[in-house]
Motif scaffolding. Structure first.
Motif, short mmCIF file in Angstrom:
data_model
loop_
_atom_site.label_atom_id
_atom_site.label_comp_id
_atom_site.label_asym_id
_atom_site.label_seq_id
_atom_site.Cartn_x
_atom_site.Cartn_y
_atom_site.Cartn_z
N LYS A 178 105.29 35.09 60.06
CA LYS A 178 105.87 33.91 59.66
C LYS A 178 105.68 32.73 60.60
O LYS A 178 106.45 31.88 60.73
CB LYS A 178 107.51 34.31 59.47
N GLN B 147 106.40 28.62 60.43
CA GLN B 147 107.14 28.22 59.15
C GLN B 147 108.67 27.56 59.39
O GLN B 147 109.04 26.58 58.49
CB GLN B 147 107.46 29.64 58.28
N SER B 148 109.40 27.83 60.40
CA SER B 148 110.54 26.82 60.36
C SER B 148 110.24 25.48 60.81
O SER B 148 110.95 24.65 60.66
CB SER B 148 111.08 27.44 61.68
N LEU C 172 107.90 24.41 56.96
CA LEU C 172 108.53 24.39 55.47
C LEU C 172 109.97 23.83 55.68
O LEU C 172 110.75 23.92 56.64
CB LEU C 172 108.69 26.02 54.86
N ILE D 12 100.36 29.09 53.28
CA ILE D 12 101.72 29.79 52.91
C ILE D 12 101.59 29.83 51.28
O ILE D 12 102.21 28.75 50.84
CB ILE D 12 102.64 29.39 53.65
N ALA E 28 103.85 27.37 48.78
CA ALA E 28 104.32 26.33 49.76
C ALA E 28 103.52 25.31 50.19
O ALA E 28 103.56 24.29 49.76
CB ALA E 28 105.06 27.15 51.08
N SER F 236 110.61 26.81 50.91
CA SER F 236 110.40 27.68 51.93
C SER F 236 110.22 29.27 51.36
O SER F 236 110.90 30.13 50.88
CB SER F 236 112.21 27.95 52.46
N SER F 237 108.83 29.47 51.23
CA SER F 237 108.23 30.64 51.07
C SER F 237 108.51 31.77 51.61
O SER F 237 108.71 31.74 52.97
CB SER F 237 106.56 30.46 50.72
N ASN G 178 103.43 35.25 53.84
CA ASN G 178 103.23 35.05 55.32
C ASN G 178 102.15 33.83 55.55
O ASN G 178 101.40 33.27 54.55
CB ASN G 178 102.37 36.59 55.63
N THR G 179 101.91 33.34 56.86
CA THR G 179 101.19 32.41 57.05
C THR G 179 99.79 33.16 57.17
O THR G 179 99.63 34.13 58.09
CB THR G 179 101.43 31.86 58.44
#
Lengths: 256, 249
Positions: free
Chosen positions: A39, A42-43, A46, A72, A81, A156-157, A160-161
């Motif tokens: 993840k 991602q914060s 996204l 993502i 995303a 907000s998928s 995974n990245t």
């Protein structure tokens, strides 16, 4: 910060070079391998009204498929995303194509470069996102393109990245090398991009631009016999390779 | 700008193949680790050397271990990855032998042809990955079998020249070659090694820039009294081969 000069010692690698560099790249075979970063970032990337910059040093090999830098974007379960397709076969081919989704189910906004990416060359691409406003820099200068309306909210998928693939299990892309990926929580400018490119010699992003939160430059990654552990040298988002063989980490292939 | 990838060919007889189960004697830090900067051909891929990955046809046949285990030192000197093709077989001569597999270029589908196939595969692997490459050296540890037989020894000069010239033609340019003089082991029987070594000397004298010859000077032998101990392989590499290769980098 501009800590460069002859004899500068990289505090992470311990190496002294004329310019600090990242020796190692990963080879992406276009069919079976990628880096799964969990993840990571991602914060930051996204959600609504986010501001970020991503830099990727990559070399696409000759081909007519797609070369994904960071994504993502899982089509299974509508978890799209953001997809950074660095050497796309759309629009006549060899275009940089960025896809953004606010719904998770489709490309709700995109950027397509006007110019083309040169196969077999090393390319230093910087992508900035500011709540729906996208700018791209290639090798230190602005890389113009056309955009549809890019959403100010990125889905907000739960995917995974990924580095080097768009979608785990659906990785039929163009073979390429990626030398480093870095992510910052600020909007880098053309001056930042030019400083990183450094008149043809790329520098490590965290050495020349502030607010880097993740950087993967691969030199210190370790191999356990099956996978590489991909070290985040700035943050704590280590990743794991998938489908790589021991020679896919390649310290002879780099932009220097 | 990426570095030309250096490829080394390690070929010969049992000294290059390595004493059976020699992997057990490899010293630290070479043993049981992934030598990520030293990659060896498996027949379809280059992979990082690891002494625990035994019994590949091209690498660790019979758990043998030879100088490939130490080539990582060359890579470290370069600060670049290196690539290795290894092909060796115990008792394989350069003379054409209808009863045994040999290195003679006139033999069909034997060791020379296998090596050519490996070279072709390595070239394709490099090209497919967009990598430039150069064949940087041939380490040829061979001649013991030809030293046993007078007829084979008498033909060694012709066979060595044919092997080397054809290999360079296959690669496309002159490649440095490093070889030793055949040494008499405690078990004896290399009655014609002087003849073989004379041919090695004249072969080397014809192009001293690209052809290097050294005395192995082995003093410690395995219980079979034919092969050096692993420690001697390491010493030969450190004292003889490594300096020659580094001088040609």
């Amino acid at each position: 910060m501009y800590g460069y000069g002859l004899g500068y010692t990289n505090r992470r690698s311990g190496k002294t070079n004329a310019f600090t560099k990242s020796d190692c790249s990963y080879y992406f075979d276009g069919s079976n391998n990628y880096l799964d970063m969990g993840k990571a970032a991602q914060s930051l990337l996204l959600g609504s009204n986010k501001q970020w910059s991503i830099r990727i040093l990559f070399r696409p090999l000759t081909g007519s498929k797609n070369c994904f830098g960071l994504s993502i974007w899982n089509t299974t379960g509508q978890q799209r995303a953001v997809s950074l397709n660095l050497d796309s076969n759309t629009g006549g081919g060899n275009k940089l194509f960025l896809g953004f989704s606010s719904s998770g189910s489709s490309v709700d906004g995109n950027f397509t470069s006007t110019g083309t990416i040169n196969d077999n060359d090393w390319n230093d691409v910087v992508i900035t996102y500011n709540a729906g406003l996208v700018n791209v820099y290639l090798n230190g200068v602005s890389f113009a393109g056309t955009s549809t309306t890019i959403p100010s909210t990125i889905f907000s998928s739960s995917a995974n990245t990924l580095i080097g693939a768009v979608n785990a299990g659906n990785n039929v892309n163009e073979a390429s090398y990626i030398n480093m990926v870095s992510i910052a929580n600020e909007i880098w400018t053309v001056t930042d991009a030019a400083n990183m490119w450094n008149n043809g010699t790329p520098r490590l992003a965290s050495e020349v631009a502030s607010d880097v939160v993740n950087e993967w430059y691969f030199d210190t990654d370790t191999f356990d016999g099956t996978n590489f552990t991909v070290i985040d040298t700035v943050g704590s988002d280590n990743g794991t390779s998938s489908g790589m063989i021991s020679s896919d980490k390649d310290c002879n292939e780099n932009p220097y | 700008m990426s570095y030309p990838n250096r490829i080394y060919i390690l070929a010969g007889q049992s000294w290059m193949k390595g004493q059976s189960n020699g992997v057990n004697d490899i010293p630290a830090p070479y043993k049981d680790v992934y030598q990520l900067n030293s990659r060896i051909w498996t027949g379809s891929n280059f992979v990082a050397i690891n002494s625990s990955l035994n019994n590949n046809q091209y690498i660790y046949q019979d758990n043998g271990a030879s100088m490939e285990m130490f080539m990582t030192d060359i890579a470290t000197s370069l600060n670049n990855d290196i690539y290795i093709l290894k092909l060796a077989k115990g008792g394989a001569g350069l003379a054409l032998d209808i009863a045994e597999e040999d290195w003679n270029v006139g033999s069909t589908e034997e060791l020379y042809d296998t090596l050519v196939t490996m070279i072709s595969g390595a070239k394709t692997w490099m090209t497919d990955r967009g990598k430039s490459y150069v064949f940087k050296g041939i380490v040829w540890w061979q001649g013991e079998e030809d030293s046993i037989w007078e007829t084979k020894a008498d033909d060694y000069g012709t066979n060595l020249g044919g092997f080397y010239n054809n290999l360079c033609l296959e690669i496309g340019y002159t490649v440095p070659i490093y070889q030793y003089n055949v040494q008499e082991p405690p078990s004896g029987n290399r009655d014609y090694r002087a003849t073989v070594n004379d041919f090695k000397a004249s072969f080397t004298a014809a192009d001293t820039e690209n052809r290097k010859l050294f005395d192995a000077d082995v003093t410690s032998w395995n219980p079979d009294n034919i092969h050096p101990t692993l420690a001697e392989y390491k010493r030969m590499f450190d004292e003889k081969v490594k300096p020659l290769i580094i001088a040609d980098l």
